[in-house]
Design a protein around this motif. Structure first.
Motif, mmCIF file in Angstrom:
data_model
loop_
_atom_site.group_PDB
_atom_site.id
_atom_site.type_symbol
_atom_site.label_atom_id
_atom_site.label_comp_id
_atom_site.label_asym_id
_atom_site.label_seq_id
_atom_site.Cartn_x
_atom_site.Cartn_y
_atom_site.Cartn_z
ATOM 1 N N LYS A 1 0.860 -1.181 0.000
ATOM 2 C CA LYS A 1 0.000 0.000 0.000
ATOM 3 C C LYS A 1 0.899 1.234 0.000
ATOM 4 O O LYS A 1 1.059 1.906 1.022
ATOM 5 N N PRO A 2 1.477 1.533 -1.141
ATOM 6 C CA PRO A 2 2.485 2.604 -1.203
ATOM 7 C C PRO A 2 1.867 3.994 -1.226
ATOM 8 O O PRO A 2 0.645 4.168 -1.347
ATOM 9 N N ILE A 3 2.737 4.983 -1.131
ATOM 10 C CA ILE A 3 2.370 6.368 -1.416
ATOM 11 C C ILE A 3 2.584 6.586 -2.909
ATOM 12 O O ILE A 3 3.656 6.295 -3.434
ATOM 13 N N GLU B 1 -7.828 19.939 -7.292
ATOM 14 C CA GLU B 1 -9.035 19.816 -8.112
ATOM 15 C C GLU B 1 -8.806 18.886 -9.299
ATOM 16 O O GLU B 1 -9.691 18.113 -9.687
ATOM 17 N N ILE B 2 -7.624 18.953 -9.900
ATOM 18 C CA ILE B 2 -7.317 18.060 -11.025
ATOM 19 C C ILE B 2 -7.352 16.612 -10.567
ATOM 20 O O ILE B 2 -7.964 15.744 -11.206
ATOM 21 N N LEU B 3 -6.691 16.320 -9.458
ATOM 22 C CA LEU B 3 -6.659 14.938 -8.960
ATOM 23 C C LEU B 3 -8.055 14.464 -8.577
ATOM 24 O O LEU B 3 -8.444 13.321 -8.883
ATOM 25 N N ARG B 4 -8.806 15.316 -7.911
ATOM 26 C CA ARG B 4 -10.170 14.939 -7.542
ATOM 27 C C ARG B 4 -11.053 14.776 -8.766
ATOM 28 O O ARG B 4 -11.980 13.972 -8.762
ATOM 29 N N GLY B 5 -10.743 15.541 -9.802
ATOM 30 C CA GLY B 5 -11.487 15.388 -11.054
ATOM 31 C C GLY B 5 -11.282 14.029 -11.699
ATOM 32 O O GLY B 5 -12.110 13.580 -12.493
ATOM 33 N N HIS B 6 -10.175 13.379 -11.355
ATOM 34 C CA HIS B 6 -9.913 12.016 -11.825
ATOM 35 C C HIS B 6 -10.395 10.972 -10.802
ATOM 36 O O HIS B 6 -9.971 9.819 -10.837
ATOM 37 N N ARG B 7 -11.268 11.407 -9.904
ATOM 38 C CA ARG B 7 -11.908 10.554 -8.890
ATOM 39 C C ARG B 7 -10.877 9.948 -7.935
ATOM 40 O O ARG B 7 -10.987 8.792 -7.528
ATOM 41 N N LEU B 8 -9.887 10.761 -7.580
ATOM 42 C CA LEU B 8 -8.889 10.373 -6.593
ATOM 43 C C LEU B 8 -9.095 11.191 -5.320
ATOM 44 O O LEU B 8 -9.717 12.254 -5.351
ATOM 45 N N ASN B 9 -8.550 10.692 -4.223
ATOM 46 C CA ASN B 9 -8.678 11.371 -2.937
ATOM 47 C C ASN B 9 -7.286 11.683 -2.390
ATOM 48 O O ASN B 9 -6.767 10.950 -1.542
ATOM 49 N N PRO B 10 -6.646 12.749 -2.884
ATOM 50 C CA PRO B 10 -5.292 13.069 -2.414
ATOM 51 C C PRO B 10 -5.309 13.457 -0.938
ATOM 52 O O PRO B 10 -6.069 14.327 -0.515
ATOM 53 N N ARG B 11 -4.437 12.792 -0.155
ATOM 54 C CA ARG B 11 -4.406 13.018 1.294
ATOM 55 C C ARG B 11 -3.032 13.437 1.798
ATOM 56 O O ARG B 11 -2.877 13.785 2.965
ATOM 57 N N GLN C 1 7.060 -6.239 7.252
ATOM 58 C CA GLN C 1 7.401 -4.981 7.922
ATOM 59 C C GLN C 1 6.957 -3.756 7.121
ATOM 60 O O GLN C 1 7.122 -2.626 7.590
ATOM 61 N N PHE C 2 6.370 -3.971 5.941
ATOM 62 C CA PHE C 2 5.895 -2.840 5.144
ATOM 63 C C PHE C 2 4.517 -2.412 5.629
ATOM 64 O O PHE C 2 3.642 -3.238 5.872
ATOM 65 N N THR C 3 4.354 -1.123 5.775
ATOM 66 C CA THR C 3 3.135 -0.575 6.339
ATOM 67 C C THR C 3 2.456 0.346 5.329
ATOM 68 O O THR C 3 2.785 0.339 4.142
ATOM 69 N N SER C 4 1.504 1.141 5.793
ATOM 70 C CA SER C 4 0.756 2.055 4.934
ATOM 71 C C SER C 4 0.572 3.372 5.659
ATOM 72 O O SER C 4 0.784 3.471 6.882
ATOM 73 N N VAL C 5 0.164 4.395 4.938
ATOM 74 C CA VAL C 5 -0.094 5.686 5.562
ATOM 75 C C VAL C 5 -1.181 5.556 6.622
ATOM 76 O O VAL C 5 -1.074 6.112 7.720
ATOM 77 N N ASP C 6 -2.245 4.816 6.329
ATOM 78 C CA ASP C 6 -3.325 4.650 7.297
ATOM 79 C C ASP C 6 -2.826 4.019 8.594
ATOM 80 O O ASP C 6 -3.182 4.453 9.691
ATOM 81 N N ARG C 7 -2.002 2.982 8.482
ATOM 82 C CA ARG C 7 -1.479 2.325 9.677
ATOM 83 C C ARG C 7 -0.529 3.243 10.447
ATOM 84 O O ARG C 7 -0.541 3.272 11.676
ATOM 85 N N VAL C 8 0.301 3.993 9.720
ATOM 86 C CA VAL C 8 1.220 4.912 10.385
ATOM 87 C C VAL C 8 0.442 5.933 11.206
ATOM 88 O O VAL C 8 0.758 6.203 12.379
ATOM 89 N N LEU C 9 -0.601 6.504 10.621
ATOM 90 C CA LEU C 9 -1.377 7.514 11.325
ATOM 91 C C LEU C 9 -2.125 6.920 12.515
ATOM 92 O O LEU C 9 -2.387 7.616 13.505
ATOM 93 N N ALA C 10 -2.476 5.633 12.421
ATOM 94 C CA ALA C 10 -3.193 4.993 13.512
ATOM 95 C C ALA C 10 -2.267 4.530 14.634
ATOM 96 O O ALA C 10 -2.647 4.546 15.810
ATOM 97 N N ALA D 1 -3.559 2.085 -1.296
ATOM 98 C CA ALA D 1 -2.476 3.045 -1.515
ATOM 99 C C ALA D 1 -2.955 4.453 -1.176
ATOM 100 O O ALA D 1 -4.154 4.744 -1.227
ATOM 101 N N ALA D 2 -2.017 5.326 -0.811
ATOM 102 C CA ALA D 2 -2.341 6.716 -0.494
ATOM 103 C C ALA D 2 -1.897 7.604 -1.647
ATOM 104 O O ALA D 2 -0.719 7.597 -2.027
ATOM 105 N N VAL D 3 -2.815 8.360 -2.204
ATOM 106 C CA VAL D 3 -2.475 9.277 -3.293
ATOM 107 C C VAL D 3 -1.936 10.572 -2.702
ATOM 108 O O VAL D 3 -2.524 11.160 -1.782
ATOM 109 N N ALA D 4 -0.788 11.000 -3.208
ATOM 110 C CA ALA D 4 -0.167 12.251 -2.771
ATOM 111 C C ALA D 4 -0.108 13.216 -3.944
ATOM 112 O O ALA D 4 0.123 12.817 -5.090
ATOM 113 N N MET D 5 -0.322 14.474 -3.654
ATOM 114 C CA MET D 5 -0.142 15.518 -4.659
ATOM 115 C C MET D 5 1.337 15.853 -4.732
ATOM 116 O O MET D 5 1.931 16.328 -3.769
ATOM 117 N N HIS D 6 1.940 15.578 -5.889
ATOM 118 C CA HIS D 6 3.380 15.784 -6.068
ATOM 119 C C HIS D 6 3.605 17.115 -6.763
ATOM 120 O O HIS D 6 3.856 17.198 -7.972
#
Length: 257
Positions: free
Chosen positions: A37-39, A116-126, A210-219, A72-77
């Motif tokens: 579950k990468p970034i 807005e561009i990313l959300r327009g592609h039905r993504l949820n950048p966090r 040992q690989f984690t995800s953004v959701d697990r890190v935040l939790a 996976a976590a979508v990031a705005m780059h």
């Protein structure tokens, strides 16, 4: 109490429709095989000619949506990945950046439009991922206003809170075994060879659990203000990075000379 072993996050940078399809798609089977579950650091409106490697992939956004659906976590780059500012970043890892030193109004416009561009592609950048690690306090303030309170950057060994934003550290550019802490491995698919894929697969065979995800890190982590010990570690890590870059540049100059 037995110390918790190191945890790893995987991050893919420079993702856009014109990414090298051949190189990027080498990593997709690994993500599926090991249920990673990468970034996913996606450029909303790429204008960087160096990243215009392939013809626009009509399936690119579908692939990103599918990976996000699987965790996976979508990031705005950044926004357009045009690094034309020479102002000093909060993380002085590179001389030029896209956002550091840019007027607040412009940063607000870029960040809003990019989301807005990313959300327009039905993504949820966090998450925020800055091109060349370049951003300033103004960037953090605008990100908070736009509802983004997590970024992937920094050289600490644990998540921390700075400027009202949670920093999930990113310190590695290749798999490296660590005994403890949280380590993000940043991969640039456009420039990686098949050897990188093989090296990552060997590492995953040994450390997949040992690989984690953004959701697990935040939790699981409780980010706090950076400690004195982590500040010292960050300064040392930054010094090592700059020394390594200086040596590479000196070696290249000697070869040219």
């Amino acid at each position: 109490m037995i110390p918790k072993p190191a945890q790893y996050l995987l991050r893919f940078d420079d993702l856009c429709p014109t990414i090298s399809q051949r190189r990027w798609k080498r990593f997709l089977p690994l993500i599926e095989e090991f249920r990673l579950k990468p970034i996913l650091a996606v450029i909303p409106d790429n204008r960087d000619y160096k990243l215009q490697v392939s013809k626009p992939d009509p399936e690119f956004w579908d692939v990103i949506r599918a990976l996000e659906f699987r965790g996976a976590a979508v990031a705005m780059h950044g926004y357009q990945h045009l690094c034309q500012s020479w102002e000093r970043s909060l993380l002085p890892l590179h001389r030029r950046s896209e956002f550091a030193g840019i007027p607040e109004g412009t940063q607000r416009e870029w960040i809003h439009n990019g989301l807005e561009i990313l959300r327009g592609h039905r993504l949820n950048p966090r998450v925020w991922v800055a091109p060349r690690h370049g951003f300033d306090w103004t960037t953090l303030a605008v990100l908070r206003e736009e509802g983004i309170n997590v970024l992937s950057d920094g050289l600490a060994r644990v998540p921390m809170r700075r400027g009202g934003v949670i920093w999930i550290p990113q310190q590695l550019w290749a798999p490296v075994e660590k005994s403890k802490g949280l380590w993000t491995i940043c991969i640039h698919p456009n420039s990686e060879s098949s050897r990188t894929v093989d090296r990552l697969r060997r590492f995953l065979l040994k450390h997949a659990e040992q690989f984690t995800s953004v959701d697990r890190v935040l939790a699981e982590f409780e980010p706090s203000q950076v400690s004195v010990a982590e500040q010292a570690y960050e300064r040392m890590a930054l010094w090592r990075f700059q020394l390594s870059r200086f040596r590479r540049q000196t070696w290249r100059g000697a070869r040219v000379g």
